[in-house]
Each structure stands twice: as structure tokens, then as C-alpha cells.
Design an enzyme around this catalytic site. Structure first.
Site, short mmCIF file in Angstrom:
data_model
loop_
_atom_site.label_atom_id
_atom_site.label_comp_id
_atom_site.label_asym_id
_atom_site.label_seq_id
_atom_site.Cartn_x
_atom_site.Cartn_y
_atom_site.Cartn_z
N SER A 181 0.83 -1.20 0.00
CA SER A 181 0.00 0.00 0.00
C SER A 181 0.87 1.25 0.00
CB SER A 181 -0.89 0.02 1.24
OG SER A 181 -1.58 1.25 1.32
N TYR B 71 -1.96 -0.85 10.14
CA TYR B 71 -2.01 -1.24 8.73
C TYR B 71 -0.77 -0.74 7.98
CZ TYR B 71 -3.65 -1.26 3.84
OH TYR B 71 -3.76 -1.46 2.49
N LYS C 235 2.36 -2.90 6.36
CA LYS C 235 2.71 -2.86 4.93
C LYS C 235 4.16 -2.38 4.76
CE LYS C 235 -1.25 -4.10 2.92
NZ LYS C 235 -1.41 -5.41 2.25
N1 LIG Z 1 -8.74 -1.27 -1.59
C1 LIG Z 1 -7.77 -0.37 -1.54
O1 LIG Z 1 -7.98 0.84 -1.73
C2 LIG Z 1 -6.36 -0.79 -1.25
C3 LIG Z 1 -5.36 0.19 -1.20
C4 LIG Z 1 -4.05 -0.18 -0.96
C5 LIG Z 1 -3.74 -1.51 -0.76
N2 LIG Z 1 -4.73 -2.45 -0.80
C6 LIG Z 1 -4.35 -3.85 -0.59
O2 LIG Z 1 -4.88 -4.65 -1.63
C7 LIG Z 1 -5.20 -5.95 -1.13
C8 LIG Z 1 -6.64 -6.28 -1.43
O3 LIG Z 1 -7.45 -5.25 -0.90
P1 LIG Z 1 -9.03 -5.31 -0.97
O4 LIG Z 1 -9.52 -3.92 -0.83
O5 LIG Z 1 -9.46 -6.14 -2.12
O6 LIG Z 1 -9.34 -6.09 0.40
P2 LIG Z 1 -10.67 -6.85 0.88
O7 LIG Z 1 -11.82 -6.57 -0.03
O8 LIG Z 1 -10.79 -6.54 2.32
O9 LIG Z 1 -10.26 -8.38 0.72
C9 LIG Z 1 -9.27 -8.91 1.54
C10 LIG Z 1 -9.09 -10.35 1.18
O10 LIG Z 1 -8.16 -10.95 2.11
C11 LIG Z 1 -8.73 -12.14 2.57
N3 LIG Z 1 -8.23 -12.52 3.87
C12 LIG Z 1 -8.40 -11.89 5.06
N4 LIG Z 1 -7.80 -12.59 6.03
C13 LIG Z 1 -7.26 -13.68 5.43
C14 LIG Z 1 -6.53 -14.80 5.89
N5 LIG Z 1 -6.23 -14.94 7.19
N6 LIG Z 1 -6.13 -15.77 5.00
C15 LIG Z 1 -6.44 -15.63 3.69
N7 LIG Z 1 -7.13 -14.58 3.18
C16 LIG Z 1 -7.54 -13.64 4.06
C17 LIG Z 1 -10.22 -11.91 2.57
O11 LIG Z 1 -10.87 -13.15 2.57
P3 LIG Z 1 -12.18 -13.50 3.43
O12 LIG Z 1 -13.32 -13.29 2.47
O13 LIG Z 1 -11.98 -14.92 3.82
O14 LIG Z 1 -12.20 -12.56 4.61
C18 LIG Z 1 -10.39 -11.15 1.26
O15 LIG Z 1 -10.45 -12.04 0.18
C19 LIG Z 1 -4.88 -5.92 0.36
O16 LIG Z 1 -3.59 -6.43 0.59
C20 LIG Z 1 -4.92 -4.44 0.70
O17 LIG Z 1 -4.15 -4.08 1.81
C21 LIG Z 1 -6.02 -2.13 -1.03
#
Ligand SMILES: NC(=O)c1ccc[n+]([C@@H]2O[C@H](COP(=O)([O-])OP(=O)(O)OC[C@H]3O[C@@H](n4cnc5c(N)ncnc54)[C@H](OP(=O)(O)O)[C@@H]3O)[C@@H](O)[C@H]2O)c1
Length: 267
Positions: free
Chosen positions: A147, A166, A170
Site C-alpha cells: 500500500s 495497517y 505494509k
Molecule cells: N482497496 C484499496 O484501496 C487498497 C489500497 C491499498 C492496498 N490495498 C491492498 O490490496 C489488497 C486487497 O485489498 P481489498 O480492498 O481487495 O481487500 P478486501 O476486499 O478486504 O479483501 C481482503 C481479502 O483478504 C482475505 N483474507 C483476510 N484474512 C485472510 C486470511 N487470514 N487468509 C487468507 N485470506 C484472508 C479476505 O478473505 P475472506 O473473504 O476470507 O475474509 C479477502 O479475500 C490488500 O492487501 C490491501 O491491503 C487495497
């Protein structure tokens, strides 16, 4: 033909990686999820014979090793690209600044543990468990989804003082990626920390506190990027991330890059 494994593939950016990669029938796509019965990913798999759903919790080393074994059984023991995307946060403390973290050992562990378990320990266990497959693959690429919240220049420019656990997790992920890159350099394995941009992955209508939090963040981010209008969609984020992954080579191995492929355009 290329093979990909994506952790945290049940929803959001992880599921979009699966969707875009599955569109090429020559790809083999391994969707690592905690619950293989979760409806969206099972539907994606039932419509795409090249998607294989594998159970795996990145915070549980035994589960990660079992997922790697199951993946090896599908691909014949090889993997081209591993994308460690899983993430969890303690929502209750996301809005706190560092000075608001309580003098309470248990409370601080509860605040930091979800992020550390997924980003740091999960990143190590997933990488190490899938390494024998990556060594047998052609592309030999490992990507940790990080991130821009861990980029110190952006933190300073935008004045983002919250999301401490968080961002620290990261930042730790970024250092782990650099350590892996240093270790793997003689073995032609490339590792990258990749920020996907600011992405709208909320499912359904956003509750008012989430709308407020996004408006708050937008104002902060606009201090660094005045033209920023808001979040991008998962489709754009993943399309651009895949372009960066495509050009991952020894020269950029070990870095944190944005979905735009640099260390400047974070949005
Ligand atoms: N969205 C943004 O703006 C943004 C910005 C910067 C970085 N990111 C990064 O991008 C990535 C994806 O973000 P997102 O927004 O798509 O997140 P999200 O919608 O919250 O999805 C997170 C995923 O991680 C899984 N997860 C959580 N705990 C887990 C575990 N113990 N073992 C395996 N899987 C697990 C969740 O599965 P379950 O369904 O089982 O909970 C879900 O599939 C993350 O690393 C996040 O930090 C996102």
C-alpha cells in the site's frame, strides 16, 4: 501458458485478479480462499474451467502448506506467479493517530495482530510454502500486494497520521520483499511489493461512517495529488497491476511500486 496463485481471492482486488487472469484460457489460476464455498468465487470457478479454488488461510502455517500442496497437485509442481494479496485490519483502531494508541499490551496486540498476521507472517509463510513451485516455474515472480500508506513521502505530503497498524505492517511487508529479493537475486526469482492504488472494493451500499472516512482520506490525498477525484475500480487497478507484474525483472525486484509502475503516481 502461465500459472498464477492469488491469496485472498474471495473478493475485492484478489477476486478481480482471478477474473482477469481467467479470461485467458491458456492461464491456470489458483484462487486461494479461506472459504471455498463463498458464492462469488465458486461461481467464477464454475464458469471458468481454468480456475481452481483452493482452501488456505495465510495466518495459519499448516493451512498455507496444505494450500501449496494442493496447488502443486493441480499444476504438476510448478507456479509462474504468486500474488500474496490477503489482508485484514482491526477496524476499531483504524482512525487512531499514534498518540491515541493505549498503554495496554493486550489492546495494542489486538490492534496490530490482524495486519501483522496477514501482511508479515502471512507474507513469509505464503512465499516460503509456494517457493518450491516458483523454483519450478518459468516466470519465477512473487508479488506482495502492499500500500502507498506505507510510503513515507506520501504520508508526509498527505499528512496521513491514522491507520498506524495497517501502514506499519505494509512497511514491514516492503522490507520483507526487499530481503527476499536480495536472497533470491542469484536464483532469478523476482519479488515485488505492489500498491494497487486507492480502490473501491466495498461491497454493496457504503454505510455513512465509510462514506465519511473516504471523504476524509480524499481531502488528505488531494494535498499530495490535487487532481485526485476519488477511488478507482478494481478492474482498472488489476489491469494496471498486471502490466507492472508483466515487466517485473531483476532491476525492479525488491522495490515498492504503484499500479502505475513508479514510486510517484500512487493514485
Ligand atoms: N482497496 C484499496 O484501496 C487498497 C489500497 C491499498 C492496498 N490495498 C491492498 O490490496 C489488497 C486487497 O485489498 P481489498 O480492498 O481487495 O481487500 P478486501 O476486499 O478486504 O479483501 C481482503 C481479502 O483478504 C482475505 N483474507 C483476510 N484474512 C485472510 C486470511 N487470514 N487468509 C487468507 N485470506 C484472508 C479476505 O478473505 P475472506 O473473504 O476470507 O475474509 C479477502 O479475500 C490488500 O492487501 C490491501 O491491503 C487495497
Amino acid at each position: 501458458m502461465s500459472s498464477y496463485a492469488i491469496t485472498g481471492a474471495s473478493k475485492g482486488i484478489g477476486r478481480e485478479f482471478v477474473r482477469q487472469l481467467a479470461a485467458n484460457p491458456a492461464n491456470t489460476v489458483l484462487a486461494i480462499v479461506r472459504n471455498p464455498e463463498s458464492p462469488d468465487i465458486s461461481e467464477l470457478a464454475s464458469n471458468h474451467p481454468n480456475v481452481h479454488v483452493i482452501k488456505g488461510d495465510v495466518t495459519d502455517p499448516k493451512s498455507v502448506l496444505e494450500a501449496a500442496s494442493a496447488a502443486a497437485a493441480v499444476t504438476g509442481g510448478q507456479l509462474d506467479v504468486l500474488i500474496h494479496n490477503s489482508n485484514a485490519v482491526d477496524m476499531a483502531t483504524m482512525s487512531l493517530n499514534p498518540t491515541q494508541i493505549p498503554f495496554d499490551a493486550q489492546a495494542i496486540r489486538e490492534a496490530f495482530d490482524p495486519s501483522f498476521s496477514t501482511a508479515i507472517y502471512g507474507g513469509l509463510w505464503t512465499t516460503n510454502a509456494f517457493l518450491p513451485l516458483i523454483e519450478n516455474g518459468i516466470q519465477k515472480k512473487i508479488v506482495h500486494i502492499s500500500s502507498a500508506m506505507a510510503d513515507v513521502d506520501l504520508i508526509k505530503a498527505a499528512g496521513v497520521s491514522n491507520a498506524v497498524a495497517y501502514s506499519v505492517a505494509k512497511a514491514g511487508m516492503n522490507v520483507q520483499v526487499a530481503k527476499y529479493a536480495a536472497e533470491f537475486a542469484p536464483r532469478e526469482i523476482k519479488v515485488l511489493a505492489l500498491s494497487p492504488g486507492w480502490v473501491d472494493t466495498w461491497e454493496g451500499e457504503k454505510p455513512f461512517p465509510v462514506v465519511q472516512a473516504n471523504e476524509f482520506l480524499l481531502k488528505l490525498f488531494q494535498a499530495a495529488e490535487p487532481e485526485l477525484k476519488g477511488q478507482i475500480q478494481p478492474e482498472e487497478s488489476v489491469r494496471k497491476c498486471l502490466q507492472v507484474i508483466e515487466r517485473l525483472d531483476a532491476e525492479i525486484s525488491g522495490l515498492l511500486l504503484s499500479h502505475n509502475g513508479d514510486r510517484i503516481r500512487w493514485f
